[in-house]
Design a protein around this motif. Sequence first.
Motif, short mmCIF file in Angstrom:
data_model
loop_
_atom_site.label_atom_id
_atom_site.label_comp_id
_atom_site.label_asym_id
_atom_site.label_seq_id
_atom_site.Cartn_x
_atom_site.Cartn_y
_atom_site.Cartn_z
N ASN A 60 0.80 -1.22 0.00
CA ASN A 60 0.00 0.00 0.00
C ASN A 60 0.84 1.27 0.00
N MET A 61 2.15 1.08 -0.04
CA MET A 61 3.03 2.22 0.00
C MET A 61 3.60 2.40 -1.40
N THR A 64 8.03 4.90 -4.53
CA THR A 64 8.77 6.13 -4.34
C THR A 64 9.12 6.34 -2.86
N VAL A 65 8.15 6.06 -1.99
CA VAL A 65 8.40 6.24 -0.57
C VAL A 65 9.46 5.25 -0.09
N PHE A 69 13.02 6.12 1.60
CA PHE A 69 13.50 5.52 2.84
C PHE A 69 14.90 4.98 2.64
N LEU A 77 20.79 6.43 9.32
CA LEU A 77 21.05 5.38 10.29
C LEU A 77 22.49 4.90 10.21
N MET B 42 17.83 2.85 15.75
CA MET B 42 17.17 4.16 15.72
C MET B 42 17.57 4.98 16.93
N GLN B 47 17.27 8.86 16.64
CA GLN B 47 16.13 9.08 15.75
C GLN B 47 14.80 9.05 16.49
N SER B 239 2.56 9.81 -6.53
CA SER B 239 3.77 10.17 -5.79
C SER B 239 4.93 10.42 -6.74
N LEU B 250 4.91 13.97 -1.29
CA LEU B 250 6.32 13.64 -1.11
C LEU B 250 7.21 14.85 -1.29
N LYS B 254 9.75 16.58 1.27
CA LYS B 254 11.14 16.95 1.03
C LYS B 254 11.42 18.36 1.54
N PRO B 263 14.39 13.11 7.99
CA PRO B 263 13.83 12.33 6.88
C PRO B 263 13.03 11.11 7.34
N ILE B 264 13.59 10.32 8.26
CA ILE B 264 12.92 9.07 8.62
C ILE B 264 11.53 9.35 9.16
N TYR B 267 9.05 10.55 6.40
CA TYR B 267 8.66 9.48 5.48
C TYR B 267 7.77 8.46 6.17
N ILE B 268 8.01 8.22 7.47
CA ILE B 268 7.13 7.28 8.18
C ILE B 268 5.71 7.84 8.19
N ILE B 270 4.32 9.96 6.08
CA ILE B 270 3.75 9.91 4.73
C ILE B 270 3.35 8.48 4.38
N ALA B 271 4.24 7.53 4.74
CA ALA B 271 3.94 6.12 4.44
C ALA B 271 2.66 5.70 5.14
N PHE B 274 -0.35 7.03 3.28
CA PHE B 274 -0.61 6.26 2.06
C PHE B 274 -1.22 4.91 2.40
N ILE B 275 -0.63 4.24 3.41
CA ILE B 275 -1.09 2.90 3.74
C ILE B 275 -2.54 2.94 4.19
#
Lengths: 236, 322
Positions: A60-61, A64-65, A69, A77, B42, B47, B239, B250, B254, B263-264, B267-268, B270-271, B274-275
């Motif tokens: 579902n992602m 691009t995402v 990542f 990291l 993390m 993070q 996207s 997205l 940015k 960033p992490i 994006y989490i 945004i993900a 979307f999910i």
Amino acid sequence: MNVLIDRFDVFAGGFWLTFQICVLAAIGALVLGAVVAVLRISPVPPLRALGTAYVTVFRNMPLTVVMFFAAFGLPVLGSNADFLRIPVLDQVFTRLGTDLPYFRFALIALVLYTAAFVCEALRSGVNAVSPGQAEAARAIGMTFTQNLRFVVLPQSWKACIVPLGSVIIAMIKNSALIGFFGVVGDLSQSADQLTSAEGFAFVPVAIGISIGYLIMTVPLGALLDRIERRQAVAAR
Amino acid sequence: MSQQSVLYDVPGPRQRRLTLVLSILVGLLILVGAYFLVYLPMDEKGQLTLELWGPLIDPGNENFSAVWDRISVGIVNTLTAAALAIVSSLAIGTLVAVLRIQLKTLVKRRFTGFATPVSYLLRGLSWLLSAVTRVCIEVFRGLPVVLTIFFVARGLPEFGITMDTLFYLVIGLTIYNSVVIAEILRSGMEGLPPGQREAAAAIGLSPLQTTIIVLLPQAFRIMLPALISQLVVVLKDTSLGFIISYEEILNIGKQIIGALSNPIQVYIVIAVLFILVNYSLSKLAQYVQRRLARGRKTADTPTQNPPAVALVSQAEGGASGV
């Protein structure tokens, strides 16, 4: 149209790089997808939940995402994906061993994303085997592994080959994204390079790049159509 | 789920105990794995600090409202592009599907009422037309969406056509998805029992009328789950707007990262967005599929068995998203 002949090396190089990442990602995704599929049909509930969660997240992602990542999250990291510098493989696929990690990042993202779809294709194959087959196998006293090995898997293999092929075709098309994530020299990045940096006319470059992808996707699609039609006849 | 009960015997008391013990063990193992593979790295890199997460999840943070204002702009832009793209690809896809079915019947026609050279000319012409559409469909289906979007955004200005990036994105998405939708609808129409077409011909409908009045509505109905899955694909593909710097979610992400360098975390978030949306859409598709499978139990309607081709194109449609 001269660009197609004069800079043929760029097109060929781009094709070769795209082909490399497709082969590597296909192998990786098939292996990982098979593992996830095993998780999803395993008898232990937490493992099943793990498999389901993986598929739900990655299906579902947008790719691009996932790419973002990999390309921006992993460096934060502190990882350079160095575990992919596999000794013998990086002789053949030279990009695996370079200091710039973007090829490896793109590979990771493609594998993770495609594996979810591979898992679903494999599972649809297992589900396509009619329940009576597995029941009969159990009735004559086959164990779980025997059941899978001799009855279910041989039949599901046939049913999942077409969906698997579709997944691979989609993956080849998705690989066009890697050029926008720092991988230098694949087909899509070559398009950008030739038109904006070197100032070649747009249309011939677009045609060349398109042919590069169509060479990979169209024959595979035609082959799948053939297999599918043959199976449809056999099933009648 | 149904397959599991078939692959295994119904567990007895001993098996159930074993499963329970295994479940607990495996559950612990997964938790330990998550701790060492996700939490520790993390945490080590800092993070998980509120400094990085705060602007996204803590309403008290000074940047919270600004960040979410931007994100909602991104969501609106993404949804606009997706809605425009799906509507236009449905419209064009339907047209292409009807066209292909029409050309197929046209190719079979012998044009007997005409003089011999004229009829040969007409037959050649219709064969040519059908071949051209076929090639176009194969080409656009075989090209990555990224490239169609990129080509549209780079190519149209070369011909002196400039417009908003939104429309580049929508056109690029439409080119690919309308072809896919056309194929979905076509396989739906061809999967219908031949009796439908014959009956329509028997009551005197022309081929075009047959397609529009009889075949198309049924194809839509059978293929509704596949069409909804395609919606998920379109939503995911918007996207790609970031490559032509359209301000979808997205791209906004940015910008946020540029300001806050987290960033992490971004994006989490945004993900997750979307999910959530895509998961509910796929659930809707499954629900519709079940409804259809239960179907009208009156006559021998074809709804019970969507053709094999349809299932495949559905799988492909689900997979081809980026």
